[in-house]
Design an enzyme around this catalytic site. Structure first.
Site, mmCIF file in Angstrom:
data_model
loop_
_atom_site.group_PDB
_atom_site.id
_atom_site.type_symbol
_atom_site.label_atom_id
_atom_site.label_comp_id
_atom_site.label_asym_id
_atom_site.label_seq_id
_atom_site.Cartn_x
_atom_site.Cartn_y
_atom_site.Cartn_z
ATOM 1 N N GLU A 1 -2.744 -2.067 2.918
ATOM 2 C CA GLU A 1 -2.018 -1.304 3.948
ATOM 3 C C GLU A 1 -2.696 -1.454 5.304
ATOM 4 O O GLU A 1 -2.051 -1.247 6.337
ATOM 5 C CB GLU A 1 -1.962 0.178 3.568
ATOM 6 C CG GLU A 1 -0.711 0.611 2.831
ATOM 7 C CD GLU A 1 0.532 0.673 3.710
ATOM 8 O OE1 GLU A 1 1.561 0.114 3.288
ATOM 9 O OE2 GLU A 1 0.490 1.267 4.800
ATOM 10 N N THR B 1 -7.609 -1.173 1.253
ATOM 11 C CA THR B 1 -6.215 -1.446 0.904
ATOM 12 C C THR B 1 -5.547 -2.468 1.814
ATOM 13 O O THR B 1 -5.849 -2.529 3.016
ATOM 14 C CB THR B 1 -5.398 -0.140 0.967
ATOM 15 O OG1 THR B 1 -3.995 -0.451 0.980
ATOM 16 C CG2 THR B 1 -5.702 0.676 2.217
ATOM 17 N N TYR C 1 -1.906 6.776 6.592
ATOM 18 C CA TYR C 1 -2.759 6.380 5.456
ATOM 19 C C TYR C 1 -3.551 5.122 5.812
ATOM 20 O O TYR C 1 -4.768 5.053 5.608
ATOM 21 C CB TYR C 1 -1.873 6.146 4.231
ATOM 22 C CG TYR C 1 -2.550 5.442 3.075
ATOM 23 C CD1 TYR C 1 -3.348 6.144 2.180
ATOM 24 C CD2 TYR C 1 -2.366 4.061 2.868
ATOM 25 C CE1 TYR C 1 -3.963 5.491 1.106
ATOM 26 C CE2 TYR C 1 -2.964 3.411 1.807
ATOM 27 C CZ TYR C 1 -3.765 4.129 0.926
ATOM 28 O OH TYR C 1 -4.370 3.482 -0.122
ATOM 29 N N LYS D 1 -7.626 4.749 6.126
ATOM 30 C CA LYS D 1 -8.347 3.791 5.272
ATOM 31 C C LYS D 1 -9.130 2.778 6.112
ATOM 32 O O LYS D 1 -10.159 2.266 5.689
ATOM 33 C CB LYS D 1 -7.350 3.072 4.353
ATOM 34 C CG LYS D 1 -6.905 3.917 3.166
ATOM 35 C CD LYS D 1 -8.020 4.002 2.127
ATOM 36 C CE LYS D 1 -7.567 4.650 0.847
ATOM 37 N NZ LYS D 1 -8.603 4.645 -0.192
HETATM 38 P P1 NAP Z 1 -4.251 7.766 -7.405
HETATM 39 O O1 NAP Z 1 -3.727 7.513 -8.772
HETATM 40 O O2 NAP Z 1 -3.375 8.452 -6.395
HETATM 41 O O3 NAP Z 1 -5.611 8.607 -7.561
HETATM 42 C C1 NAP Z 1 -6.187 9.282 -6.480
HETATM 43 C C2 NAP Z 1 -7.364 10.099 -6.983
HETATM 44 O O4 NAP Z 1 -7.983 10.759 -5.861
HETATM 45 C C3 NAP Z 1 -7.011 11.199 -7.991
HETATM 46 O O5 NAP Z 1 -8.001 11.252 -8.988
HETATM 47 C C4 NAP Z 1 -7.076 12.455 -7.138
HETATM 48 O O6 NAP Z 1 -7.369 13.620 -7.863
HETATM 49 C C5 NAP Z 1 -8.241 12.104 -6.231
HETATM 50 N N1 NAP Z 1 -8.344 12.955 -5.050
HETATM 51 C C6 NAP Z 1 -7.374 13.253 -4.152
HETATM 52 N N2 NAP Z 1 -7.838 14.104 -3.219
HETATM 53 C C7 NAP Z 1 -9.142 14.343 -3.526
HETATM 54 C C8 NAP Z 1 -10.155 15.150 -2.935
HETATM 55 N N3 NAP Z 1 -9.939 15.866 -1.825
HETATM 56 N N4 NAP Z 1 -11.375 15.187 -3.514
HETATM 57 C C9 NAP Z 1 -11.614 14.463 -4.658
HETATM 58 N N5 NAP Z 1 -10.687 13.682 -5.256
HETATM 59 C C10 NAP Z 1 -9.455 13.623 -4.694
HETATM 60 O O7 NAP Z 1 -4.721 6.396 -6.725
HETATM 61 P P2 NAP Z 1 -5.005 4.956 -7.403
HETATM 62 O O8 NAP Z 1 -3.736 4.183 -7.441
HETATM 63 O O9 NAP Z 1 -5.798 5.159 -8.606
HETATM 64 O O10 NAP Z 1 -5.888 4.279 -6.269
HETATM 65 C C11 NAP Z 1 -7.302 4.432 -6.262
HETATM 66 C C12 NAP Z 1 -7.819 4.182 -4.854
HETATM 67 O O11 NAP Z 1 -7.485 2.857 -4.455
HETATM 68 C C13 NAP Z 1 -7.248 5.096 -3.787
HETATM 69 O O12 NAP Z 1 -8.259 5.329 -2.828
HETATM 70 C C14 NAP Z 1 -6.144 4.268 -3.159
HETATM 71 O O13 NAP Z 1 -5.896 4.677 -1.835
HETATM 72 C C15 NAP Z 1 -6.738 2.892 -3.238
HETATM 73 N N6 NAP Z 1 -5.810 1.765 -3.358
HETATM 74 C C16 NAP Z 1 -4.845 1.784 -4.304
HETATM 75 C C17 NAP Z 1 -4.013 0.691 -4.442
HETATM 76 C C18 NAP Z 1 -2.930 0.655 -5.491
HETATM 77 O O14 NAP Z 1 -2.016 -0.175 -5.375
HETATM 78 N N7 NAP Z 1 -3.014 1.480 -6.534
HETATM 79 C C19 NAP Z 1 -4.162 -0.429 -3.586
HETATM 80 C C20 NAP Z 1 -5.178 -0.404 -2.642
HETATM 81 C C21 NAP Z 1 -6.012 0.685 -2.538
HETATM 82 P P3 NAP Z 1 -6.183 14.528 -8.551
HETATM 83 O O15 NAP Z 1 -5.792 13.788 -9.786
HETATM 84 O O16 NAP Z 1 -6.878 15.806 -8.821
HETATM 85 O O17 NAP Z 1 -5.100 14.620 -7.529
HETATM 86 N N1 GDD Z 2 7.615 4.912 -3.201
HETATM 87 C C1 GDD Z 2 8.811 4.371 -2.910
HETATM 88 N N2 GDD Z 2 9.947 5.029 -3.301
HETATM 89 N N3 GDD Z 2 8.845 3.184 -2.259
HETATM 90 C C2 GDD Z 2 10.060 2.639 -2.011
HETATM 91 C C3 GDD Z 2 11.248 3.257 -2.396
HETATM 92 C C4 GDD Z 2 11.190 4.513 -3.059
HETATM 93 O O1 GDD Z 2 12.195 5.127 -3.414
HETATM 94 N N4 GDD Z 2 12.271 2.459 -2.006
HETATM 95 C C5 GDD Z 2 11.736 1.390 -1.425
HETATM 96 N N5 GDD Z 2 10.385 1.495 -1.412
HETATM 97 C C6 GDD Z 2 9.459 0.533 -0.807
HETATM 98 C C7 GDD Z 2 8.500 1.163 0.210
HETATM 99 O O2 GDD Z 2 9.182 1.408 1.444
HETATM 100 C C8 GDD Z 2 7.433 0.087 0.277
HETATM 101 O O3 GDD Z 2 7.834 -0.924 1.170
HETATM 102 C C9 GDD Z 2 7.406 -0.479 -1.150
HETATM 103 O O4 GDD Z 2 8.601 -0.013 -1.798
HETATM 104 C C10 GDD Z 2 6.202 -0.062 -1.976
HETATM 105 O O5 GDD Z 2 6.064 1.349 -1.912
HETATM 106 P P1 GDD Z 2 4.991 2.121 -2.812
HETATM 107 O O6 GDD Z 2 5.147 1.753 -4.226
HETATM 108 O O7 GDD Z 2 5.071 3.564 -2.449
HETATM 109 O O8 GDD Z 2 3.601 1.481 -2.374
HETATM 110 P P2 GDD Z 2 2.957 1.174 -0.944
HETATM 111 O O9 GDD Z 2 2.957 -0.324 -0.783
HETATM 112 O O10 GDD Z 2 3.558 1.973 0.126
HETATM 113 O O11 GDD Z 2 1.457 1.691 -1.132
HETATM 114 C C11 GDD Z 2 0.738 1.391 -2.331
HETATM 115 O O12 GDD Z 2 0.029 0.195 -2.159
HETATM 116 C C12 GDD Z 2 -1.002 0.239 -1.162
HETATM 117 C C13 GDD Z 2 -1.631 -1.160 -1.112
HETATM 118 O O13 GDD Z 2 -0.833 -2.016 -0.355
HETATM 119 C C14 GDD Z 2 -0.188 2.580 -2.626
HETATM 120 O O14 GDD Z 2 -0.765 2.408 -3.899
HETATM 121 C C15 GDD Z 2 -1.300 2.673 -1.591
HETATM 122 O O15 GDD Z 2 -2.226 3.684 -1.993
HETATM 123 C C16 GDD Z 2 -2.003 1.313 -1.534
HETATM 124 O O16 GDD Z 2 -3.060 1.355 -0.615
#
Ligand code: NAP
Ligand code: GDD
Length: 322
Positions: free
Chosen positions: A129, A127, A151, A155
């Site tokens: 992050e 990520t 987090y 990661k």
């Molecule tokens: P998500 O929607 O939060 O999905 C997370 C998944 O992990 C869910 O299927 C959850 O299962 C499963 N999980 C949680 N705890 C577990 C455990 N102990 N054992 C097995 N499975 C478990 O996340 P996403 O947005 O699809 O992201 C996928 C991956 O990419 C994550 O690793 C995230 O950190 C990473 N990532 C995401 C982003 C982004 O912007 N979306 C960016 C960079 C990296 P349940 O449904 O049962 O809770």
């Molecule tokens: N969630 C949330 N809720 N975020 C807020 C809010 C609020 O009410 N108000 C402002 N924000 C700002 C957060 O402080 C952050 O700067 C930004 O919006 C994005 O927040 P999120 O959507 O929660 O995502 P993230 O950037 O913290 O994390 C996501 O992206 C990562 C990759 O950069 C997640 O998907 C992580 O799992 C992923 O790794």
């Protein structure tokens, strides 16, 4: 059609659902690790119409024996570790469980792959992050990391474990450093979906305001459907590697909100309330990725603009609220 087998952890999450759809379309047998929950977690697979096409295997990232069994049952050629406690905000409330799932959990998957079939190609969901307090204006594979949340720290362990297994055991292990990616299947706690859900509720007369924290934060947002293609491309390479996946454009939370409200003919300033409850103990102020390596090596480019993405999400939430 490949006839290959894939194992996906986090199959019930946003990316797990889109990756399952992509791999099924390519003829893979798709196996997904299903963590035991008391509630229904299959809604995303159901929305994509693939719930019955994915073979679900009970298991948990913190139970190595279940991961070994999942490797044996699936006979996976490719393993995608997408499972995580993925909400940054929660990682300050639950730092240890976040480290166990996101850090040690990834190591457990690497161990299961090494023990059962070290030739399987492994993908780790890393990520942006990890860049946290950014050390370069545009972040690439060579930019130093500086995580700003439990987090991000967890990661980073998983990222280095992936690099280490590649170098120690010659495994085909890739770390996809993905910037924020969203979709109609995004969890409601993340800011884009919180906003598009609120816009739909406000439009339908079910909500009167939207409470947010730091709207000056900037993110490089793309569409999850585009990003899972990059994951697959990484596992198809001759050798594993590290790849930044991003759009190369950054936008404030404030501007993203404007796009969402404008999509339904409303003005954000009429509904937005700043609430310190949503501020974080340490913020990642800005993320901006440099996807040049993914462009040239993988031949990957994003296809969806932020306006298209937010429009798609608002439309889906309007349908849910109708
Ligand atoms: P998500 O929607 O939060 O999905 C997370 C998944 O992990 C869910 O299927 C959850 O299962 C499963 N999980 C949680 N705890 C577990 C455990 N102990 N054992 C097995 N499975 C478990 O996340 P996403 O947005 O699809 O992201 C996928 C991956 O990419 C994550 O690793 C995230 O950190 C990473 N990532 C995401 C982003 C982004 O912007 N979306 C960016 C960079 C990296 P349940 O449904 O049962 O809770
Ligand atoms: N969630 C949330 N809720 N975020 C807020 C809010 C609020 O009410 N108000 C402002 N924000 C700002 C957060 O402080 C952050 O700067 C930004 O919006 C994005 O927040 P999120 O959507 O929660 O995502 P993230 O950037 O913290 O994390 C996501 O992206 C990562 C990759 O950069 C997640 O998907 C992580 O799992 C992923 O790794």
């Amino acid at each position: 059609m490949t006839g290959k087998s894939a194992l996906i952890t986090g199959v019930t999450g946003q990316d797990g659902a889109y990756l399952s759809q992509l791999l099924l379309g390519k003829g893979y047998r798709v196996h997904g690790l299903l963590a035991r929950r008391s509630t229904d977690t299959l809604w995303r697979l159901r929305e994509l119409g693939i719930e019955r096409d994915v073979n679900l295997i009970d298991g948990d990232l913190n139970d190595l024996s279940s991961l070994i069994r999942a490797m044996e049952v699936s006979r996976a050629d490719e393993v995608y570790n997408l499972g995580a406690q993925s909400f940054v905000g929660t990682s300050w409330q639950q730092p240890i469980v976040t480290a166990q799932i996101d850090g040690v959990g990834a190591l457990n998957v690497l161990e299961a792959v090494r023990i059962v079939n070290a030739k399987a190609h492994f993908y780790q969901a890393s990520t942006s992050e990890m860049f946290g307090l950014i050390q370069a204006e545009k972040q690439s594979e060579t930019t130093p990391f500086y995580p700003r949340s439990p987090y991000g720290v967890a990661k980073l362990m998983a990222h280095w474990a992936t690099v280490n297994y590649r170098e120690s055991f010659g495994m085909h292990a890739s770390s996809g450093i993905l910037f924020n990616h969203e979709s109609p299947l995004r969890g409601i706690e993340f800011v884009t979906r919180k906003v598009t859900d609120a816009v739909a509720r406000i439009k339908r007369g079910k909500q009167s305001e939207l409470r947010l924290g730091n709207i000056d934060a900037k993110r490089d947002w793309g569409f999850a459907g585009d990003y899972v293609e990059a994951m697959w491309l990484m596992t198809q390479q001759q050798v594993g590697g590290d790849f930044v996946v991003a759009t190369g454009t950054t936008t404030t939370v404030r501007r993203m909100c404007e796009i969402a409200f404008e999509h339904v003919g409303l003005k954000v300033e009429d509904y937005l309330v700043i609430d310190p409850e949503f501020y974080r103990p340490a913020e990642v102020d800005v993320l901006l990725g440099d996807p040049a390596k993914a462009n040239t090596v993988l031949g990957w480019t994003p296809k969806t603009s932020l306006e298209q993405l937010i429009g798609m999400m608002v439309d889906a939430d309007l349908r849910r609220q109708s």
